[in-house]
Design an enzyme around this catalytic site. Structure first.
Site, PDB file in Angstrom:
ATOM      1  N   ASN A 180      -6.753 -11.722  -2.675  1.00 17.62           N
ATOM      2  CA  ASN A 180      -6.706 -10.374  -2.100  1.00 17.62           C
ATOM      3  C   ASN A 180      -8.046  -9.690  -2.311  1.00 17.62           C
ATOM      4  OD1 ASN A 180      -5.794  -7.287  -3.382  1.00 17.62           O
ATOM      5  ND2 ASN A 180      -5.457  -7.711  -1.230  1.00 17.62           N
ATOM      6  N   GLY A 181      -8.443  -8.905  -1.320  1.00 16.55           N
ATOM      7  CA  GLY A 181      -9.679  -8.138  -1.425  1.00 16.55           C
ATOM      8  C   GLY A 181     -10.595  -8.407  -0.249  1.00 16.55           C
ATOM      9  N   MET A 228       0.872  -1.187   0.000  1.00 18.08           N
ATOM     10  CA  MET A 228       0.000   0.000   0.000  1.00 18.08           C
ATOM     11  C   MET A 228       0.898   1.223   0.000  1.00 18.08           C
ATOM     12  SD  MET A 228      -3.207  -0.891   2.527  1.00 18.08           S
ATOM     13  CE  MET A 228      -2.356  -1.942   3.695  1.00 18.08           C
ATOM     14  N   CYS A 262      -2.897  -1.014 -10.072  1.00 17.91           N
ATOM     15  CA  CYS A 262      -3.091   0.342  -9.555  1.00 17.91           C
ATOM     16  C   CYS A 262      -4.138   1.076 -10.406  1.00 17.91           C
ATOM     17  CB  CYS A 262      -1.776   1.117  -9.541  1.00 17.91           C
ATOM     18  SG  CYS A 262      -2.012   2.789  -8.903  1.00 17.91           S
ATOM     19  N   ARG A 269      -6.306  -3.228   3.464  1.00 17.81           N
ATOM     20  CA  ARG A 269      -6.887  -2.220   4.348  1.00 17.81           C
ATOM     21  C   ARG A 269      -7.231  -2.764   5.735  1.00 17.81           C
ATOM     22  NH1 ARG A 269     -11.636  -0.583   0.671  1.00 17.81           N
ATOM     23  NH2 ARG A 269     -11.343  -2.817   0.265  1.00 17.81           N
TER      24      ARG A 269
HETATM   25  C1  LIG Z   1      -3.737   3.403   0.336  1.00 18.87           C
HETATM   26  C2  LIG Z   1      -3.574   2.236  -0.593  1.00 18.87           C
HETATM   27  C3  LIG Z   1      -2.417   2.119  -1.338  1.00 18.87           C
HETATM   28  C4  LIG Z   1      -2.228   1.031  -2.210  1.00 18.87           C
HETATM   29  N1  LIG Z   1      -1.060   0.915  -2.895  1.00 18.87           N
HETATM   30  C5  LIG Z   1      -0.838  -0.196  -3.657  1.00 18.87           C
HETATM   31  C6  LIG Z   1       0.419  -0.410  -4.287  1.00 18.87           C
HETATM   32  O1  LIG Z   1       1.381   0.381  -4.165  1.00 18.87           O
HETATM   33  N2  LIG Z   1       0.558  -1.528  -5.067  1.00 18.87           N
HETATM   34  C7  LIG Z   1      -0.462  -2.437  -5.232  1.00 18.87           C
HETATM   35  O2  LIG Z   1      -0.303  -3.437  -5.929  1.00 18.87           O
HETATM   36  N3  LIG Z   1      -1.659  -2.256  -4.621  1.00 18.87           N
HETATM   37  C8  LIG Z   1      -1.856  -1.182  -3.837  1.00 18.87           C
HETATM   38  N4  LIG Z   1      -3.047  -1.043  -3.183  1.00 18.87           N
HETATM   39  C9  LIG Z   1      -4.081  -2.086  -3.303  1.00 18.87           C
HETATM   40  C10 LIG Z   1      -4.006  -3.120  -2.167  1.00 18.87           C
HETATM   41  O3  LIG Z   1      -2.752  -3.794  -2.170  1.00 18.87           O
HETATM   42  C11 LIG Z   1      -5.138  -4.160  -2.285  1.00 18.87           C
HETATM   43  O4  LIG Z   1      -5.024  -4.826  -3.520  1.00 18.87           O
HETATM   44  C12 LIG Z   1      -6.527  -3.521  -2.214  1.00 18.87           C
HETATM   45  O5  LIG Z   1      -6.610  -2.548  -1.197  1.00 18.87           O
HETATM   46  C13 LIG Z   1      -7.595  -4.599  -1.982  1.00 18.87           C
HETATM   47  O6  LIG Z   1      -7.398  -5.260  -0.757  1.00 18.87           O
HETATM   48  P1  LIG Z   1      -8.308  -4.894   0.546  1.00 18.87           P
HETATM   49  O7  LIG Z   1      -9.744  -4.971   0.099  1.00 18.87           O
HETATM   50  O8  LIG Z   1      -7.913  -5.947   1.558  1.00 18.87           O
HETATM   51  O9  LIG Z   1      -7.934  -3.519   0.961  1.00 18.87           O
HETATM   52  C14 LIG Z   1      -3.255   0.050  -2.336  1.00 18.87           C
HETATM   53  C15 LIG Z   1      -4.425   0.182  -1.584  1.00 18.87           C
HETATM   54  C16 LIG Z   1      -4.593   1.242  -0.716  1.00 18.87           C
HETATM   55  C17 LIG Z   1      -5.862   1.327   0.095  1.00 18.87           C
END
Ligand SMILES: Cc1cc2nc3c(=O)[nH]c(=O)nc-3n(C[C@H](O)[C@H](O)[C@H](O)COP(=O)(O)O)c2cc1C
Length: 337
Positions: free
Chosen positions: A217-218, A19, A117, A242
């Site tokens: 993931n998700g 993240m 992204c 998150r």
């Molecule tokens: C603040 C933030 C920054 C993120 N930065 C990246 C990143 O640099 N590279 C990436 O592959 N995913 C990034 N993501 C996506 C997360 O790795 C993840 O795939 C996404 O939040 C879904 O997972 P979750 O529902 O558990 O949050 C980011 C997500 C958030 C919220």
């Protein structure tokens, strides 16, 4: 079941998601202590890394520090974003050998490629999730990076670009043929950003389509969420994002469930001690000014759910030292014995 990625074997395949702006070395180290077995860097620009190498000696480096692997967060993959196969390969080779200005610490255990992204600035450059629309380009990147490094090459991708193009299973096959060693699948399209709910069915479809390991993931916010995604998709590991904000304890909770052990959540005092340890490490690594500024949001996340959290958040945002954080937490603990 154990999961092997190159030189590392993970007992549960339990990983911290990348993240940007959040999962810096200090947070990654805390997640490792709590049970994350593997972490991924914040996304690193391939262009940024290659171009800053040409800068004059002594010029401040912005990109290289993002790729630094500490002994407290290893094993770590470095995630690259970009779209030109040559540049991605060059950046990957620099990272894999540590032969770049600003290198210190350990080498990464894998190179991860960002194909998820959703940010407009990234997508409009044809990078990140834009690659979901260009399977040939995506495969060319994987082939080029694979050729340039002997480390495993992994890809973090989404379900597809939009609801008309949920092509993750086909794309996954292409990436596997191109040499990818592991895929992380976020069950949302680019258009969905971070809501509504992530779709486990598309992760299951990717898992069926390829022979390489697939990480789910998700929407993993609880240990039960992790157990569901594993059961529903047959995936080889899980990667919360998150759900870990202010809650690195999620890794201990998931580990306990997977090992059939009871889980004792931290007390408010333990939570806030962990928060302060993270802030102290951020200050050590980034200096007081940047460290405290970047720690504020983390400190606020750690307070979520406590009595008085809203007022505490306001005070935390004014903090300029870690002592300020401590004073706010002392007040908060008085309300949350
Ligand atoms: C603040 C933030 C920054 C993120 N930065 C990246 C990143 O640099 N590279 C990436 O592959 N995913 C990034 N993501 C996506 C997360 O790795 C993840 O795939 C996404 O939040 C879904 O997972 P979750 O529902 O558990 O949050 C980011 C997500 C958030 C919220």
């Amino acid at each position: 079941m154990a999961l092997t990625i190159g030189a590392v074997t993970l007992r549960h395949g339990l990983m911290l998601a990348p993240m940007a702006g959040v999962t810096d070395a200090s947070f990654r180290a805390i997640c490792r202590q709590m049970g994350a077995e593997y972490v991924v860097s914040e996304m690193v620009s391939a262009k940024g890394l290659c171009y800053e190498q040409r800068g004059r000696a002594g010029a401040p480096l912005r990109t290289a520090p993002l790729a630094k692997v500490y002994d407290t967060d290893a094993p770590m993959a470095v995630q690259l974003f970009g779209r030109e196969p040559d540049l991605m390969a060059k950046a990957a080779a620099l990272l894999a050998t540590g032969s770049y200005r600003g290198f210190s610490g350990l080498l990464p255990v894998a190179i991860d490629i960002n194909m998820g992204c959703p940010v407009a600035k990234v997508v409009s450059n044809g990078e990140g999730a834009a690659l979901l629309r260009e399977p040939e380009q995506a495969a060319a990147i994987v082939r080029a990076v694979k050729k340039a490094v002997s480390l495993p090459v992994t890809v973090k991708m989404r379900a597809g670009f939009d609801k008309e193009h949920r092509n993750a299973p086909e794309l996954a096959k292409r990436l596997e043929e191109a040499g990818a060693d592991l895929l992380v699948v976020h069950g949302r399209t680019r258009d969905q950003f971070y809501a509504p709910k992530s779709d486990n069915a598309i992760i299951a479809a990717v898992k069926k389509a390829v022979a390489i390991p697939v990480i789910g993931n998700g929407d993993i916010f609880t240990a039960d969420d992790a157990a569901h995604i594993l059961a529903e998709t047959g995936c080889d590991g899980v990667m919360p994002a998150r759900g870990t904000l202010g809650n690195p304890f999620l890794f201990a909770e998931i580990t306990a469930l997977l090992e059939n052990r009871p889980y004792l959540p931290p007390t408010p005092a333990e939570r806030l001690q962990t928060a302060l340890a993270q802030a102290a490490d951020m200050v050590e690594k980034k200096g007081v000014r940047t460290g405290v500024a970047e720690a504020r949001k983390h400190m606020a996340w750690y307070c979520r759910g406590l009595v008085g959290a809203a007022a505490a958040r306001g005070a935390l945002m004014q903090a300029t030292t870690t002592d300020d954080f401590r004073r706010v937490f002392d007040d908060l603990l008085a309300q949350n014995p």
